[in-house]
Design a protein around this motif. Structure first.
Motif, PDB file in Angstrom:
ATOM      1  N   ARG A  14      -3.350  72.575   1.282  1.00 34.73           N
ATOM      2  CA  ARG A  14      -2.445  73.512   1.966  1.00 34.73           C
ATOM      3  C   ARG A  14      -2.245  73.136   3.432  1.00 34.73           C
ATOM      4  O   ARG A  14      -1.165  73.317   3.988  1.00 34.73           O
ATOM      5  N   ASP A  15      -3.296  72.582   4.036  1.00 34.03           N
ATOM      6  CA  ASP A  15      -3.205  72.182   5.442  1.00 34.03           C
ATOM      7  C   ASP A  15      -2.616  70.781   5.616  1.00 34.03           C
ATOM      8  O   ASP A  15      -2.563  70.269   6.738  1.00 34.03           O
ATOM      9  N   GLU A  36       2.869  69.503  12.005  1.00 31.54           N
ATOM     10  CA  GLU A  36       2.580  68.960  10.672  1.00 31.54           C
ATOM     11  C   GLU A  36       1.799  69.954   9.823  1.00 31.54           C
ATOM     12  O   GLU A  36       2.015  70.064   8.612  1.00 31.54           O
ATOM     13  N   PHE A  37       0.879  70.673  10.462  1.00 29.36           N
ATOM     14  CA  PHE A  37       0.124  71.683   9.718  1.00 29.36           C
ATOM     15  C   PHE A  37       1.034  72.824   9.269  1.00 29.36           C
ATOM     16  O   PHE A  37       0.953  73.292   8.142  1.00 29.36           O
ATOM     17  N   VAL A  38       1.904  73.233  10.182  1.00 28.55           N
ATOM     18  CA  VAL A  38       2.830  74.322   9.853  1.00 28.55           C
ATOM     19  C   VAL A  38       3.730  73.914   8.682  1.00 28.55           C
ATOM     20  O   VAL A  38       3.920  74.678   7.731  1.00 28.55           O
ATOM     21  N   LEU A  41       0.098  70.172  15.361  1.00 25.04           N
ATOM     22  CA  LEU A  41       0.375  71.510  14.843  1.00 25.04           C
ATOM     23  C   LEU A  41       1.637  71.589  13.971  1.00 25.04           C
ATOM     24  O   LEU A  41       1.608  72.209  12.896  1.00 25.04           O
ATOM     25  N   TYR A  75       3.440  73.983   0.891  1.00 26.87           N
ATOM     26  CA  TYR A  75       2.448  74.378  -0.114  1.00 26.87           C
ATOM     27  C   TYR A  75       2.748  75.774  -0.648  1.00 26.87           C
ATOM     28  O   TYR A  75       2.769  76.004  -1.848  1.00 26.87           O
ATOM     29  N   ASP A  76       2.973  76.698   0.262  1.00 29.54           N
ATOM     30  CA  ASP A  76       3.186  78.082  -0.155  1.00 29.54           C
ATOM     31  C   ASP A  76       4.464  78.240  -0.967  1.00 29.54           C
ATOM     32  O   ASP A  76       4.542  79.078  -1.865  1.00 29.54           O
ATOM     33  N   ALA A  87       3.163  71.614   6.408  1.00 30.35           N
ATOM     34  CA  ALA A  87       2.375  71.457   5.181  1.00 30.35           C
ATOM     35  C   ALA A  87       2.138  72.814   4.515  1.00 30.35           C
ATOM     36  O   ALA A  87       2.293  72.958   3.297  1.00 30.35           O
ATOM     37  N   ARG A  88       1.815  73.801   5.320  1.00 25.28           N
ATOM     38  CA  ARG A  88       1.557  75.129   4.766  1.00 25.28           C
ATOM     39  C   ARG A  88       2.812  75.735   4.158  1.00 25.28           C
ATOM     40  O   ARG A  88       2.760  76.348   3.094  1.00 25.28           O
TER      41      ARG A  88
END
Lengths: 135, 135
Positions: free
Chosen positions: B73-74, A117-119, A115, A125-126, A121-122
């Motif tokens: 994004r993910d 890593e996903f946070v 999780l 990206y944003d 990455a987002r």
């Protein structure tokens, strides 16, 4: 460079209808309530509707009804009416449903473990979304 | 009978935001194209956009663009611009994305193997739908 014509999608041997069904069944797991309901029934079932409503905290009666119908339709849950006063309806996991819970658990735990890593990455990206161009 | 207050949902220790994110990431896999694109990049990447468009048969340019952006994004896919004429954009799977493909494959194969049971369950449910009552 086009040395192969066949894709490596693991479902490429399936018909489009079969692929769609596999997707639908798996999609049920990531529905807001599907996996939770299935887990409850797998570990504590059979359960009455009212008991499920207590255990799956936050679910509305309407959402629980819809979730149970989908799970029943996919053969993951059975619904049994017990003739007594008042009439009781029990929900239980099927062997297929239990197997699905067992299958999905490693993936779910993996996603929880990764999780952060996903946070990250987002967030990255944003933050950079303005510099993006079309492919 | 209410001997326990904690549900057995494997994500019960997560905040609602974290749960939603786990669901979203996993939902990407059952999107029409997400897992296929990720599998292609995992086995044959990095690939240019046009190459992916050929390999993921049936995907539209618009859907592929949307799919790649979600995957990027993910943190599952990287997008690298190569400065040449014409400018080239390469897509590659990240270690996180490769790990996800490995995680999801057993579940996918399981779902394919059990497909006849799902089909039979749906047929039986739909045949009996008229006799159903509210819970």
């Amino acid at each position: 460079m086009q040395d192969r014509n066949e894709p490596d999608d693991p479902c490429s041997a399936l018909t489009p209808d079969a692929q769609a069904l596999v997707r639908e069944v798996l999609a049920r797991l990531v529905d807001k309530w599907g996996l939770w309901v299935l887990s409850e029934l797998s570990e504590n079932g059979p359960l009455r509707f009212s008991r499920l409503l207590e255990r799956v905290r936050g679910v509305s009666q309407k959402s629980l009804t819809a979730t149970l119908r989908q799970l029943e339709r996919d053969g993951l849950v059975t619904r049994t009416m017990v003739v007594q006063v008042p009439i009781r309806v029990d929900y239980a996991v099927t062997p297929l449903g239990r197997s699905l819970v067992e299958q999905v658990q490693p993936l779910w735990l993996w996603a929880i473990a990764r999780l952060p890593e996903f946070v990250a990455a987002r967030a990255a990206y944003d933050a950079n979304v303005n510099r993006r161009q079309v492919p």
